[in-house]
Structures are given as C-alpha cells and as structure tokens.
Design an enzyme around this catalytic site. Sequence first.
Site, PDB file in Angstrom:
ATOM      1  N   CYS A  37       0.865  -1.188   0.000  1.00  0.00           N
ATOM      2  CA  CYS A  37       0.000   0.000   0.000  1.00  0.00           C
ATOM      3  C   CYS A  37       0.897   1.231   0.000  1.00  0.00           C
ATOM      4  O   CYS A  37       2.060   1.156  -0.392  1.00  0.00           O
ATOM      5  CB  CYS A  37      -0.979  -0.023   1.173  1.00  0.00           C
ATOM      6  N   ASP A  52      -8.239   3.896   0.904  1.00  0.00           N
ATOM      7  CA  ASP A  52      -7.307   4.371   1.929  1.00  0.00           C
ATOM      8  C   ASP A  52      -8.112   4.876   3.138  1.00  0.00           C
ATOM      9  O   ASP A  52      -8.869   5.839   3.014  1.00  0.00           O
ATOM     10  CB  ASP A  52      -6.476   5.498   1.315  1.00  0.00           C
ATOM     11  N   CYS A  67      -1.597   0.817   7.384  1.00  0.00           N
ATOM     12  CA  CYS A  67      -3.034   0.509   7.478  1.00  0.00           C
ATOM     13  C   CYS A  67      -3.409  -0.725   6.645  1.00  0.00           C
ATOM     14  O   CYS A  67      -3.645  -1.809   7.182  1.00  0.00           O
ATOM     15  CB  CYS A  67      -3.885   1.699   7.029  1.00  0.00           C
ATOM     16  N   ARG A  68      -3.472  -0.565   5.325  1.00  0.00           N
ATOM     17  CA  ARG A  68      -4.054  -1.630   4.492  1.00  0.00           C
ATOM     18  C   ARG A  68      -3.153  -2.852   4.332  1.00  0.00           C
ATOM     19  O   ARG A  68      -3.597  -3.982   4.547  1.00  0.00           O
ATOM     20  CB  ARG A  68      -4.426  -1.058   3.115  1.00  0.00           C
ATOM     21  N   SER A  69      -1.893  -2.653   3.919  1.00  0.00           N
ATOM     22  CA  SER A  69      -1.073  -3.849   3.668  1.00  0.00           C
ATOM     23  C   SER A  69      -0.686  -4.610   4.944  1.00  0.00           C
ATOM     24  O   SER A  69      -0.626  -5.838   4.903  1.00  0.00           O
ATOM     25  CB  SER A  69       0.149  -3.536   2.788  1.00  0.00           C
ATOM     26  N   ASN A 125       2.200   1.528   4.423  1.00  0.00           N
ATOM     27  CA  ASN A 125       2.484   0.248   5.123  1.00  0.00           C
ATOM     28  C   ASN A 125       2.155   0.341   6.618  1.00  0.00           C
ATOM     29  O   ASN A 125       2.804  -0.293   7.457  1.00  0.00           O
ATOM     30  CB  ASN A 125       3.936  -0.208   4.900  1.00  0.00           C
TER      31      ASN A 125
HETATM   32  P1  4NP Z   1      -1.881   2.852   4.066  1.00  0.00           P
HETATM   33  O1  4NP Z   1      -2.576   4.214   4.603  1.00  0.00           O
HETATM   34  O2  4NP Z   1      -1.309   3.187   2.709  1.00  0.00           O
HETATM   35  O3  4NP Z   1      -3.029   1.907   3.980  1.00  0.00           O
HETATM   36  O4  4NP Z   1      -0.836   2.475   5.082  1.00  0.00           O
HETATM   37  C1  4NP Z   1      -1.922   5.428   4.710  1.00  0.00           C
HETATM   38  C2  4NP Z   1      -1.089   5.667   5.795  1.00  0.00           C
HETATM   39  C3  4NP Z   1      -0.481   6.893   5.929  1.00  0.00           C
HETATM   40  C4  4NP Z   1      -0.709   7.878   4.999  1.00  0.00           C
HETATM   41  C5  4NP Z   1      -1.542   7.650   3.912  1.00  0.00           C
HETATM   42  C6  4NP Z   1      -2.142   6.401   3.774  1.00  0.00           C
HETATM   43  N1  4NP Z   1      -0.096   9.157   5.157  1.00  0.00           N
HETATM   44  O5  4NP Z   1      -0.429  10.083   4.384  1.00  0.00           O
HETATM   45  O6  4NP Z   1       0.742   9.346   6.062  1.00  0.00           O
END
Ligand code: 4NP
Length: 158
Positions: A10, A127, A15-17, A13
């Site tokens: 993702c 997201d 939340c989703r992955s 790294n």
């Molecule tokens: P992820 O979510 O890609 O599912 O881990 C996010 C985590 C942090 C951010 C964006 C998406 N950020 O902008 O810091």
Amino acid sequence: MKTVKVLFVCLGNICRSPTAQGVFETLVKHEGKQSTIQVDSAGTAAWHVGSSPDPRSMATAANRAYDLSHQRARKFEVSDFHEFDYILAMDAENLSNLKQLKPSSFTGTLCLFLDFAERDDYRDVPDPYYGGDTGFELVLDLIEDASRGLLSHIDSNT
Ligand code: 4NP
C-alpha cells in the site's frame, strides 16, 4: 513443494497492507500452509518506516482476532521483485507506481489484491487513513474476501 512468497503493498504500510498481511498470515496458518506460503508487506512511501501499524488498524483487526502488533513498516524495494511471486497492490495508484519499477525479468504476478475478491463493487481497498472507523471495517471486509480468493488461487496453481 515450492514456497510461494506473497507481498502486499500500500502507500504507508501502516493501514491496508499490514492488515492484509495479518489476515492472510492467519488464514495460511489455519490451513496449515505456513511452511509453503510466506507473507510480507511494504509501502511505496517511506514516511512511516519502522512504525507499528496504525492503532486504528490494530484495534479493528484485534476485534476479529488478528494480531498486527509484531509488524513494522518498511518501504518497497525494487529487489522485492526478485524475492516475491505475488506482489499485490491495494489500489490502482500503488499498482501504477509498482509497474514503473518492475524489471523485465519479473515472472511473478503483479496485480490488484481485490482481483482475488468475490465481491465486485470495489477494485481498490480504499485508503482509510483520513477517515472514520467504518473505513477500517470496510478495509477488513474487503481483505478477508480477497484473502480467501488468493488462497484458493494459490492452492489451485501450485
Ligand atoms: P496505508 O494508509 O497506505 O493503507 O498504510 C496510509 C497511511 C499513511 C498515509 C496515507 C495512507 N499518510 O499520508 O501518512
């Protein structure tokens, strides 16, 4: 039997992955396949390298008995193309970024994780970072669905 290596990717790294890693790892373990299927996750951005998963992801996952607490964020590396058989992107933007990094020698599968889901109302795992709790529940719903599909795909292709 050959080991199959799966990498979920993702943006951050956190939340989703990591959720996908935790859910798929658990499914693999329940099916007794942990010696033949290895699971990891990474982010295309480096902002959160070394961090634990987002507390909201950990709490939502823990409610469904998935433990994400051992995970630490890392950035995707081009060398991952030499290591993994399946590189599964959480959304189209991450997939596009990965395609630009992909060496011509890569013979594995690079696609959207939700290509393996049964439900067809989402192509991307949305997201959840800037949203509320329902976003984290939806992430888990989609990931549980696609994890079942991915495991049966691997079962029928190895
Ligand atoms: P992820 O979510 O890609 O599912 O881990 C996010 C985590 C942090 C951010 C964006 C998406 N950020 O902008 O810091």
